[in-house]
Write a protein that holds these residues in place. Structure first.
Motif, PDB file in Angstrom:
ATOM      1  N   GLY A 247      44.530  62.829  23.153  1.00 40.04           N
ATOM      2  CA  GLY A 247      44.907  61.744  22.254  1.00 40.04           C
ATOM      3  C   GLY A 247      44.568  60.361  22.768  1.00 40.04           C
ATOM      4  N   HIS A 248      43.512  60.269  23.579  1.00 42.41           N
ATOM      5  CA  HIS A 248      43.087  58.936  24.026  1.00 42.41           C
ATOM      6  C   HIS A 248      42.754  58.078  22.804  1.00 42.41           C
ATOM      7  N   SER A 249      42.995  56.784  22.908  1.00 40.09           N
ATOM      8  CA  SER A 249      42.794  55.913  21.737  1.00 40.09           C
ATOM      9  C   SER A 249      41.352  55.954  21.230  1.00 40.09           C
ATOM     10  N   GLU A 250      40.395  56.211  22.147  1.00 40.54           N
ATOM     11  CA  GLU A 250      38.992  56.273  21.693  1.00 40.54           C
ATOM     12  C   GLU A 250      38.750  57.542  20.878  1.00 40.54           C
ATOM     13  N   ARG A 251      39.491  58.600  21.152  1.00 34.15           N
ATOM     14  CA  ARG A 251      39.379  59.819  20.347  1.00 34.15           C
ATOM     15  C   ARG A 251      40.141  59.633  19.029  1.00 34.15           C
TER      16      ARG A 251
ATOM     17  N   LEU B  34      48.962  55.671  37.130  1.00 32.15           N
ATOM     18  CA  LEU B  34      48.036  54.827  36.362  1.00 32.15           C
ATOM     19  C   LEU B  34      46.902  55.662  35.791  1.00 32.15           C
ATOM     20  N   LEU B  35      46.422  55.240  34.647  1.00 33.62           N
ATOM     21  CA  LEU B  35      45.201  55.819  34.084  1.00 33.62           C
ATOM     22  C   LEU B  35      44.160  54.697  34.154  1.00 33.62           C
ATOM     23  N   VAL B  36      43.061  54.980  34.834  1.00 35.15           N
ATOM     24  CA  VAL B  36      42.096  53.916  35.118  1.00 35.15           C
ATOM     25  C   VAL B  36      40.763  54.245  34.452  1.00 35.15           C
ATOM     26  N   GLY B  37      40.256  53.317  33.652  1.00 34.95           N
ATOM     27  CA  GLY B  37      38.976  53.530  32.974  1.00 34.95           C
ATOM     28  C   GLY B  37      37.816  52.964  33.764  1.00 34.95           C
ATOM     29  N   HIS B  38      37.291  51.805  33.349  1.00 36.13           N
ATOM     30  CA  HIS B  38      36.011  51.319  33.895  1.00 36.13           C
ATOM     31  C   HIS B  38      36.023  51.110  35.407  1.00 36.13           C
ATOM     32  N   GLN B  39      37.184  50.767  35.960  1.00 37.47           N
ATOM     33  CA  GLN B  39      37.222  50.529  37.417  1.00 37.47           C
ATOM     34  C   GLN B  39      37.152  51.828  38.228  1.00 37.47           C
TER      35      GLN B  39
ATOM     36  N   TYR C 125      50.757  54.128  33.186  1.00 37.81           N
ATOM     37  CA  TYR C 125      50.231  52.991  32.415  1.00 37.81           C
ATOM     38  C   TYR C 125      48.714  52.977  32.521  1.00 37.81           C
ATOM     39  N   GLY C 126      48.045  52.623  31.435  1.00 38.59           N
ATOM     40  CA  GLY C 126      46.593  52.442  31.459  1.00 38.59           C
ATOM     41  C   GLY C 126      46.198  51.232  30.642  1.00 38.59           C
ATOM     42  N   GLY C 127      45.194  50.505  31.117  1.00 39.18           N
ATOM     43  CA  GLY C 127      44.703  49.322  30.404  1.00 39.18           C
ATOM     44  C   GLY C 127      44.392  48.219  31.388  1.00 39.18           C
ATOM     45  N   SER C 128      43.086  48.134  31.772  1.00 39.62           N
ATOM     46  CA  SER C 128      42.613  47.066  32.651  1.00 39.62           C
ATOM     47  C   SER C 128      43.300  47.035  34.019  1.00 39.62           C
ATOM     48  N   VAL C 129      43.487  48.209  34.575  1.00 47.55           N
ATOM     49  CA  VAL C 129      44.025  48.278  35.934  1.00 47.55           C
ATOM     50  C   VAL C 129      42.879  48.125  36.921  1.00 47.55           C
ATOM     51  N   GLY C 130      43.107  47.313  37.951  1.00 44.85           N
ATOM     52  CA  GLY C 130      42.120  47.132  39.018  1.00 44.85           C
ATOM     53  C   GLY C 130      42.836  46.981  40.342  1.00 44.85           C
TER      54      GLY C 130
ATOM     55  N   TRP D 197      45.206  47.076  22.930  1.00 39.55           N
ATOM     56  CA  TRP D 197      44.763  45.682  23.092  1.00 39.55           C
ATOM     57  C   TRP D 197      44.524  45.321  24.562  1.00 39.55           C
ATOM     58  N   ALA D 198      44.998  46.149  25.482  1.00 42.20           N
ATOM     59  CA  ALA D 198      44.842  45.816  26.910  1.00 42.20           C
ATOM     60  C   ALA D 198      43.760  46.670  27.582  1.00 42.20           C
ATOM     61  N   ILE D 199      43.038  47.473  26.800  1.00 47.22           N
ATOM     62  CA  ILE D 199      42.044  48.382  27.405  1.00 47.22           C
ATOM     63  C   ILE D 199      40.688  47.688  27.552  1.00 47.22           C
ATOM     64  N   GLY D 200      40.017  47.965  28.682  1.00 48.83           N
ATOM     65  CA  GLY D 200      38.626  47.526  28.877  1.00 48.83           C
ATOM     66  C   GLY D 200      38.454  46.049  29.178  1.00 48.83           C
ATOM     67  N   LYS D 201      39.505  45.412  29.697  1.00 48.95           N
ATOM     68  CA  LYS D 201      39.433  43.968  29.986  1.00 48.95           C
ATOM     69  C   LYS D 201      39.439  43.727  31.501  1.00 48.95           C
ATOM     70  N   LYS D 202      39.545  42.429  31.862  1.00 50.77           N
ATOM     71  CA  LYS D 202      39.663  42.090  33.292  1.00 50.77           C
ATOM     72  C   LYS D 202      41.105  42.331  33.754  1.00 50.77           C
TER      73      LYS D 202
ATOM     74  N   ALA E 289      41.490  59.000  36.999  1.00 46.10           N
ATOM     75  CA  ALA E 289      40.233  58.313  36.691  1.00 46.10           C
ATOM     76  C   ALA E 289      39.666  58.890  35.402  1.00 46.10           C
ATOM     77  N   ASN E 290      39.596  58.060  34.374  1.00 47.16           N
ATOM     78  CA  ASN E 290      38.973  58.489  33.115  1.00 47.16           C
ATOM     79  C   ASN E 290      37.551  57.928  33.082  1.00 47.16           C
ATOM     80  N   TRP E 291      36.590  58.782  33.395  1.00 41.83           N
ATOM     81  CA  TRP E 291      35.195  58.322  33.463  1.00 41.83           C
ATOM     82  C   TRP E 291      34.569  58.129  32.083  1.00 41.83           C
TER      83      TRP E 291
ATOM     84  N   TYR F  97      50.989  55.571  28.705  1.00 38.37           N
ATOM     85  CA  TYR F  97      51.131  54.441  27.786  1.00 38.37           C
ATOM     86  C   TYR F  97      49.934  53.515  27.974  1.00 38.37           C
ATOM     87  N   GLU F  98      49.111  53.453  26.941  1.00 40.06           N
ATOM     88  CA  GLU F  98      47.895  52.632  27.005  1.00 40.06           C
ATOM     89  C   GLU F  98      47.835  51.711  25.783  1.00 40.06           C
ATOM     90  N   PRO F  99      48.388  50.497  25.895  1.00 40.17           N
ATOM     91  CA  PRO F  99      48.299  49.581  24.752  1.00 40.17           C
ATOM     92  C   PRO F  99      46.819  49.281  24.486  1.00 40.17           C
TER      93      PRO F  99
HETATM   94  C1  PEP Z   1      41.278  53.856  29.286  1.00 38.93           C
HETATM   95  O1  PEP Z   1      40.515  53.677  28.330  1.00 38.93           O
HETATM   96  O2  PEP Z   1      41.898  54.926  29.454  1.00 38.93           O
HETATM   97  C2  PEP Z   1      41.441  52.764  30.252  1.00 38.93           C
HETATM   98  C3  PEP Z   1      42.542  52.713  30.948  1.00 38.93           C
HETATM   99  O3  PEP Z   1      40.402  51.894  30.318  1.00 38.93           O
HETATM  100  P1  PEP Z   1      40.270  50.567  31.223  1.00 38.93           P
HETATM  101  O4  PEP Z   1      40.867  50.865  32.558  1.00 38.93           O
HETATM  102  O5  PEP Z   1      38.812  50.346  31.278  1.00 38.93           O
HETATM  103  O6  PEP Z   1      41.015  49.500  30.502  1.00 38.93           O
END
Ligand code: PEP
Length: 254
Positions: free
Chosen positions: A95-99, A232-237, A211-216, A169-174, A7-9, A165-167
């Motif tokens: 090395g998160h993409s936001e950093r 999985l690496l999970v952001g907003h969820q 994998y990370g990017g819009s996992v729910g 373009w797939a981060i922070g979506k539904k 969980a990446n808060w 692996y966090e593409p």
């Molecule tokens: C993230 O930024 O590491 C990430 C996976 O975000 P989200 O789950 O919100 O796409």
């Protein structure tokens, strides 16, 4: 190998009280899992409060979202891997993409990765392309990013390395906009090939890939099942206990 759900808060929530609320909402579910380990990566400032809730769990862990590459000294505002370890952290995301968007280079990621691995932290190095082009330039991008981010890391330090692996373009979506499991699988094979070129096949294949990017809750299970990833690496969820618990349960039940 247990599945790893991180969980990446990010820079959430606003208060320690809310942080405790989220963790308490996840702890019960996470503690019951047998095949899945959960890692909570809150802002540093909540470490102490959350460490008390986690206690000595062997299935639920605390992790940091960043680390500096020195152990101690005159580096205002930075936090070292030793401090993370001594504060109850056993994982670190680097090395998160936001950093990287704030200016963190592959060279910096590489220095951080080496010192975190030497400190004994499970070190999650994030990679991922900004766009997927038709010509396949993203493959060359990924190869360079992997090679450069691990530039300083010799084979003997690989034991605690994890690749996320966090593409971008797939981060922070539904959920529906996440990358498709078959495409994830193909990219994971490519990442393993690049790691094999650097470290040899046996060592490379032992490195877990997440994998990370819009996992729910709707896509977590199938990404694990068909995406060829170890977690999985999970952001907003991950900020909503009921949603995050759904992810944990669906991964556990595969
Ligand atoms: C993230 O930024 O590491 C990430 C996976 O975000 P989200 O789950 O919100 O796409």
């Amino acid at each position: 190998m247990k599945k790893i759900i991180i969980a990446n808060w990010k820079m959430n929530p606003f208060s320690a009280k809310e942080a405790e609320y989220i963790l308490n909402g996840v702890k019960k579910t996470a503690a019951k899992l047998k095949k899945t380990q959960t890692v909570i990566c809150p802002p540093f400032i909540y470490f102490n409060n959350l460490r008390k809730i986690i206690g000595k769990s062997t299935i639920l862990f605390l992790g940091a979202q960043n680390s500096f590459w020195e152990i101690e000294g005159a580096f205002t505002g930075e936090v070292s891997p030793e401090m993370i370890k001594n504060s109850g952290g056993s994982y670190v995301i680097l090395g998160h993409s936001e950093r990287r968007a704030l200016g963190e280079s592959d060279e910096m990621v590489s220095k951080k990765t080496l010192v975190c691995l030497k400190t004994g932290l499970k070190t999650v190095v994030c990679i991922g392309e900004k766009v997927r082009d038709e010509q396949g330039d993203y493959l060359a991008f990924l190869k360079n990013e992997i090679r450069n981010s691990l530039n300083k890391v010799q084979k003997r330090f690989l034991r605690n390395l994890i690749i996320a692996y966090e593409p971008i373009w797939a981060i922070g979506k539904k959920d529906a906009e996440a990358m498709l499991p078959a495409d994830i699988h193909e990219t994971v094979i490519y990442i393993k090939k690049v790691l094999s070129e650097i470290y040899g096949q046996e060592s490379a294949l032992a490195v877990p890939i997440l994998y990370g990017g819009s996992v729910g809750g709707k896509n977590a299970g199938e990404i694990i099942k068909d995406g060829g990833v170890n977690g999985l690496l999970v952001g907003h969820q991950s900020l909503k206990p009921e949603n995050f618990n759904e992810i944990l349960r669906s991964v556990e039940n595969i």
